[in-house]
Motif scaffolding. Structure first.
Motif, PDB file in Angstrom:
ATOM      1  N   ARG A  76      -2.348 -12.135   1.809  1.00  0.00           N
ATOM      2  CA  ARG A  76      -1.583 -10.913   1.564  1.00  0.00           C
ATOM      3  C   ARG A  76      -0.964 -11.002   0.181  1.00  0.00           C
ATOM      4  O   ARG A  76      -0.341 -12.001  -0.173  1.00  0.00           O
ATOM      5  CB  ARG A  76      -0.470 -10.742   2.603  1.00  0.00           C
ATOM      6  N   ILE A  77      -1.144  -9.948  -0.594  1.00  0.00           N
ATOM      7  CA  ILE A  77      -0.556  -9.875  -1.929  1.00  0.00           C
ATOM      8  C   ILE A  77       0.662  -8.953  -1.869  1.00  0.00           C
ATOM      9  O   ILE A  77       0.582  -7.851  -1.316  1.00  0.00           O
ATOM     10  CB  ILE A  77      -1.577  -9.346  -2.963  1.00  0.00           C
ATOM     11  N   PHE A  78       1.776  -9.420  -2.420  1.00  0.00           N
ATOM     12  CA  PHE A  78       3.022  -8.656  -2.420  1.00  0.00           C
ATOM     13  C   PHE A  78       3.218  -8.027  -3.797  1.00  0.00           C
ATOM     14  O   PHE A  78       3.215  -8.731  -4.808  1.00  0.00           O
ATOM     15  CB  PHE A  78       4.209  -9.563  -2.080  1.00  0.00           C
ATOM     16  N   ARG A  79       3.409  -6.705  -3.784  1.00  0.00           N
ATOM     17  CA  ARG A  79       3.483  -5.946  -5.035  1.00  0.00           C
ATOM     18  C   ARG A  79       4.757  -5.104  -5.113  1.00  0.00           C
ATOM     19  O   ARG A  79       5.289  -4.682  -4.084  1.00  0.00           O
ATOM     20  CB  ARG A  79       2.289  -4.984  -5.134  1.00  0.00           C
ATOM     21  N   CYS A  80       5.171  -4.820  -6.318  1.00  0.00           N
ATOM     22  CA  CYS A  80       6.231  -3.832  -6.515  1.00  0.00           C
ATOM     23  C   CYS A  80       5.734  -2.490  -5.990  1.00  0.00           C
ATOM     24  O   CYS A  80       4.637  -2.058  -6.332  1.00  0.00           O
ATOM     25  CB  CYS A  80       6.557  -3.719  -8.007  1.00  0.00           C
ATOM     26  N   PRO A  81       6.533  -1.798  -5.148  1.00  0.00           N
ATOM     27  CA  PRO A  81       6.061  -0.519  -4.602  1.00  0.00           C
ATOM     28  C   PRO A  81       5.915   0.561  -5.671  1.00  0.00           C
ATOM     29  O   PRO A  81       5.196   1.542  -5.456  1.00  0.00           O
ATOM     30  CB  PRO A  81       7.149  -0.144  -3.584  1.00  0.00           C
ATOM     31  N   THR A  82       6.554   0.394  -6.811  1.00  0.00           N
ATOM     32  CA  THR A  82       6.508   1.428  -7.843  1.00  0.00           C
ATOM     33  C   THR A  82       5.379   1.178  -8.843  1.00  0.00           C
ATOM     34  O   THR A  82       4.510   2.030  -9.043  1.00  0.00           O
ATOM     35  CB  THR A  82       7.855   1.503  -8.592  1.00  0.00           C
ATOM     36  N   CYS A  83       5.362   0.000  -9.471  1.00  0.00           N
ATOM     37  CA  CYS A  83       4.368  -0.246 -10.525  1.00  0.00           C
ATOM     38  C   CYS A  83       3.165  -1.052 -10.025  1.00  0.00           C
ATOM     39  O   CYS A  83       2.201  -1.243 -10.759  1.00  0.00           O
ATOM     40  CB  CYS A  83       5.017  -0.920 -11.732  1.00  0.00           C
ATOM     41  N   GLN A  84       3.227  -1.534  -8.771  1.00  0.00           N
ATOM     42  CA  GLN A  84       2.101  -2.253  -8.138  1.00  0.00           C
ATOM     43  C   GLN A  84       1.790  -3.594  -8.781  1.00  0.00           C
ATOM     44  O   GLN A  84       0.737  -4.176  -8.567  1.00  0.00           O
ATOM     45  CB  GLN A  84       0.835  -1.379  -8.101  1.00  0.00           C
ATOM     46  N   CYS A  85       2.704  -4.083  -9.587  1.00  0.00           N
ATOM     47  CA  CYS A  85       2.540  -5.426 -10.143  1.00  0.00           C
ATOM     48  C   CYS A  85       2.641  -6.444  -9.009  1.00  0.00           C
ATOM     49  O   CYS A  85       3.542  -6.369  -8.173  1.00  0.00           O
ATOM     50  CB  CYS A  85       3.641  -5.668 -11.176  1.00  0.00           C
TER      51      CYS A  85
END
Ligand code: ZN
Ligand code: ZN
Length: 166
Positions: A76-85
């Motif tokens: 599972r990859i965890f990303r910023c919900p806004t910029c998807q980084c």
């Protein structure tokens, strides 16, 4: 090495997610596998392995998405919900550990790789330093990790002293 006053911060590209590592990571992987190349769009990924409870989320909350893997083990990859980084990953369903992407840290130079893995798919123009261990595929962490890191991982995973592969 004391975990006491170590602190290192990082975050996504838009600033919506900021985090702090409260301990030095247990070990740092530079992974040259094809999955990591595809997921990052570049030659390798830099993952700092640390207990989830030693990451303080200062701003925002990363959201996770499951991705397919060559091995079939969950990732599972965890990303910023806004910029998807992408800021960190969870591998193999091991909820107690996170693989923090070193490039998202404010000072990524502070965490050079402890090992290069899956060098069988390393891009040919990447030259590795002779002093850092490198493996065609995976490696035996019991032979390479500092004893303190092995103990931390064992404690985080609730394993008996003999330890296990992660
Ligand atoms: Zn962001
Ligand atoms: Zn990889």
């Amino acid at each position: 090495m004391s975990a006491g006053n170590f602190s290192m911060e990082g975050g996504c590209t838009c600033g919506g997610v900021r985090y702090r590592l409260n301990s030095r990571p247990m070990f740092v992987h530079c992974c040259h596998c094809r999955d990591c190349q595809r997921q990052t769009g570049t030659a390798f990924v830099l993952n700092a392995i640390i207990e989830i409870d030693r990451i303080a989320t200062l701003t925002g909350e990363p959201v996770s998405i499951g991705v397919p893997t060559d091995s079939g083990r969950p990732h599972r990859i965890f990303r910023c919900p806004t910029c998807q980084c992408a800021v960190w990953s969870e591998y193999g369903g091991l909820a107690a550990l996170r693989f923090v992407r070193v490039g998202t840290m404010d000072d990524p130079a502070a965490l050079p790789p402890d090992v290069h893995i899956y060098t069988r798919s390393k891009l040919p123009w990447v030259t590795l330093p002779a002093a850092t261990p490198a493996f065609e595929a995976y490696y035996d962490s019991r032979k390479l990790w500092p004893a303190e890191s092995l103990e931390r991982r064992r404690a985080a995973l609730g394993q008996p002293t003999s330890g296990g592969q992660s």
